[in-house]
Scaffold this active site. Structure first.
Site, mmCIF file in Angstrom:
data_model
loop_
_atom_site.group_PDB
_atom_site.id
_atom_site.type_symbol
_atom_site.label_atom_id
_atom_site.label_comp_id
_atom_site.label_asym_id
_atom_site.label_seq_id
_atom_site.Cartn_x
_atom_site.Cartn_y
_atom_site.Cartn_z
ATOM 1 N N THR A 44 -8.802 -7.435 5.789
ATOM 2 C CA THR A 44 -9.449 -6.566 6.767
ATOM 3 C C THR A 44 -10.864 -6.226 6.304
ATOM 4 O O THR A 44 -11.159 -6.265 5.109
ATOM 5 C CB THR A 44 -8.661 -5.245 6.932
ATOM 6 O OG1 THR A 44 -9.292 -4.449 7.946
ATOM 7 C CG2 THR A 44 -8.633 -4.420 5.659
ATOM 8 N N SER A 49 0.784 -1.229 0.000
ATOM 9 C CA SER A 49 0.000 0.000 0.000
ATOM 10 C C SER A 49 0.817 1.280 0.000
ATOM 11 O O SER A 49 0.259 2.353 -0.163
ATOM 12 C CB SER A 49 -0.926 0.017 1.200
ATOM 13 O OG SER A 49 -0.191 0.347 2.346
ATOM 14 N N LYS A 79 -11.015 -1.478 5.595
ATOM 15 C CA LYS A 79 -10.625 -0.602 4.481
ATOM 16 C C LYS A 79 -11.746 -0.600 3.438
ATOM 17 O O LYS A 79 -12.795 -0.021 3.712
ATOM 18 C CB LYS A 79 -9.236 -1.005 4.007
ATOM 19 C CG LYS A 79 -8.206 -0.601 5.100
ATOM 20 C CD LYS A 79 -6.799 -1.088 4.940
ATOM 21 C CE LYS A 79 -5.976 -0.674 6.169
ATOM 22 N NZ LYS A 79 -4.671 -1.316 6.276
ATOM 23 N N THR A 131 -10.609 -12.856 23.630
ATOM 24 C CA THR A 131 -11.048 -11.478 23.450
ATOM 25 C C THR A 131 -12.525 -11.447 23.062
ATOM 26 O O THR A 131 -13.033 -12.378 22.430
ATOM 27 C CB THR A 131 -10.153 -10.778 22.389
ATOM 28 O OG1 THR A 131 -10.401 -9.381 22.420
ATOM 29 C CG2 THR A 131 -10.408 -11.290 20.988
ATOM 30 N N THR A 132 -13.195 -10.388 23.457
ATOM 31 C CA THR A 132 -14.614 -10.228 23.137
ATOM 32 C C THR A 132 -14.801 -10.129 21.628
ATOM 33 O O THR A 132 -14.016 -9.471 20.944
ATOM 34 C CB THR A 132 -15.141 -8.957 23.824
ATOM 35 O OG1 THR A 132 -14.923 -9.097 25.228
ATOM 36 C CG2 THR A 132 -16.621 -8.738 23.557
HETATM 37 C C1 PLP Z 1 -3.999 -1.898 7.564
HETATM 38 C C2 PLP Z 1 -3.241 -3.182 7.331
HETATM 39 C C3 PLP Z 1 -3.412 -4.296 8.145
HETATM 40 C C4 PLP Z 1 -4.205 -4.221 9.431
HETATM 41 O O1 PLP Z 1 -5.553 -4.199 9.166
HETATM 42 P P1 PLP Z 1 -6.515 -3.467 10.263
HETATM 43 O O2 PLP Z 1 -7.826 -4.076 10.018
HETATM 44 O O3 PLP Z 1 -6.437 -2.003 9.956
HETATM 45 O O4 PLP Z 1 -5.947 -3.788 11.608
HETATM 46 C C5 PLP Z 1 -2.819 -5.489 7.808
HETATM 47 N N1 PLP Z 1 -2.055 -5.597 6.700
HETATM 48 C C6 PLP Z 1 -1.831 -4.535 5.899
HETATM 49 C C7 PLP Z 1 -0.993 -4.701 4.695
HETATM 50 C C8 PLP Z 1 -2.396 -3.288 6.198
HETATM 51 O O5 PLP Z 1 -2.141 -2.233 5.438
#
Ligand code: PLP
Length: 410
Positions: free
Chosen positions: A245, A189, A248, A277-278
């Site tokens: 994720t 990214s 995003k 964890t919850t």
């Molecule tokens: C943002 C990101 C994550 C973590 O994801 P989150 O849901 O924001 O914790 C994992 N891997 C990459 C490559 C990312 O850019």
């Protein structure tokens, strides 16, 4: 030790290097995406256009997603009420895991509270529980994967970014019978480059290694059904474990892995960061479920997204502003100096109402500081006119580099 002095001195180090982080105090406004309100230090409120959103497709404001979350809120309440094992598995979690598995054409999927926790937990669990496992990690992997590999305490090899020949050389040092896991991303990214998935998978298969692919910056955005670059490239059945994720492009929060029944059941049963964890609130699972269902069916959003990114790259290049060679939806613009990068970002915000966060060390190497711009399908031509005029003004006034090589040589 004087603890307060210690903290203050370490923070001063960051200030000196131009690396101290200041968060923009924003209020997103439903219906106005990508515009938001910015609460400034002097107490005023300014309208800004956000150009560094990871809500890549605006799904965090999509009416269907919001409606699904309201329904879940009114029917299931605020929190999940427990860990997954102790009364915290809501039916929305089950539905969402089924949807994600089917989206990626895998047997099963498993939810986590974030993508970060998904990477940490899955990698730690595999690395610490599979006797003799060796990890092969791309050198530009995200911090969540680095920490997962490190905390697993498994022996590791760091291979050159996207270099499957280097990966092959490193895998060749081990017997065929040594358990191995190749850990990498599809879309990186910060540079916006995309890994040669098929080549990497071929090399891994040749050495009888498993593959762990982070598609965080690709889910929702690549492939006809939007499940990522592995779908686009026709290799998703060959990826052992896929991670992503929901924070995003899906627009909500949370993370997941998808893989075979046994592998998912293994992480479900042994992964501390999953067990203790919850679980996610039902509203979150309901919103993500609606978002994924929508994204599967709306390829036109992806076509428009790619068009917007290509248009912005071309327009900046026409202004002689140095865009790094990205092949994805990410538009990184080279600055090459931490203080100037921060200055450019501050001026964009304060003079032009354009918000692009500076990306400095340690997120990227020193000398490659940049503005990372993420156009969405909801950025109109007029928004782009405004951004380009602002960038042109700032490049002239601050005398910022006009090419990537010139800046690197300074
Ligand atoms: C943002 C990101 C994550 C973590 O994801 P989150 O849901 O924001 O914790 C994992 N891997 C990459 C490559 C990312 O850019």
């Amino acid at each position: 030790m004087n603890y307060e002095d210690f903290f203050a001195a370490r923070l001063e180090d960051l200030h000196k290097g131009g690396n101290y982080r200041v968060f923009a105090d924003l209020e997103r406004v439903v219906g106005s995406f990508p515009k938001a309100k910015n609460y400034t230090a002097d107490g005023s409120v300014q309208d800004v256009a956000i150009w560094c959103n990871n809500d890549y497709l605006g799904m965090g404001m999509h009416p269907q997603v919001l409606e699904a979350m309201k329904v879940a809120l009114d029917s299931c309440g605020a929190g999940a009420g427990g860990t997954r094992n102790i009364s915290g598995t809501n039916h929305y979690h089950v539905l969402l895991e089924q949807e994600l598995a089917s989206w990626h054409n895998k047997d099963a999927a498993l939810l986590f509270t974030s993508g970060y926790v998904a990477n940490m937990t899955a990698l730690m669990t595999l690395g610490s529980k599979i006797p003799g496992l060796v990890m092969f990690s791309d050198e530009l992997n995200h911090n969540s994967m680095i920490e997962g590999v490190r905390h697993s305490r498994a022996p590791k090899e760091i291979w050159k970014h996207n270099d499957y020949n280097d990966l092959h050389r490193r895998l060749s040092q081990y017997d065929r019978d040594t358990p191995k896991l190749v850990v990498f991303e599809s879309v990186y990214s910060m540079d916006g480059d995309i890994a040669p998935l098929e080549k990497i998978i071929e090399v891994a298969e040749h050495h009888n290694a498993m593959t762990f692919l982070d598609e965080v910056h690709a889910v929702g955005m690549y492939g006809e059904y939007g499940s990522g670059v592995a779908e686009r490239d026709g290799v998703r059945e060959r990826v052992t474990i896929l991670q992503a994720t929901m924070g995003k492009a899906i627009g909500v929060i949370g993370g997941y892995v998808a893989a075979s029944h046994n592998l998912i059941d293994f992480i479900r049963s042994y992964g501390a960061g999953f067990i203790f964890t919850t679980s996610l609130p039902p509203t979150i699972a309901a919103g993500a479920l609606e978002s994924v269902r929508y994204l599967r069916e709306h390829n036109e959003l992806r076509i428009r997204h790619q068009e917007r990114a290509a248009t912005l790259k071309a327009r900046l290049q026409a202004l002689n502003i140095p865009v790094l060679p990205s092949v994805s939806h990410i538009v990184p613009v080279h600055v090459g100096n931490a203080a100037l990068c921060k200055q450019a970002s501050d001026d964009l915000l304060n003079r032009h109402g354009v918000y692009v966060q500076p990306i400095n060390y340690p997120t990227v190497p020193v000398g490659t500081e940049r503005l990372r711009i993420t156009p969405t399908p909801l950025h109109e031509d007029a928004d782009m006119d405004h951004l380009c005029a602002a960038m042109g003004e700032i490049w002239d006034r601050l005398n910022l580099p006009r090419s990537i090589t010139a800046a690197a040589a300074e």
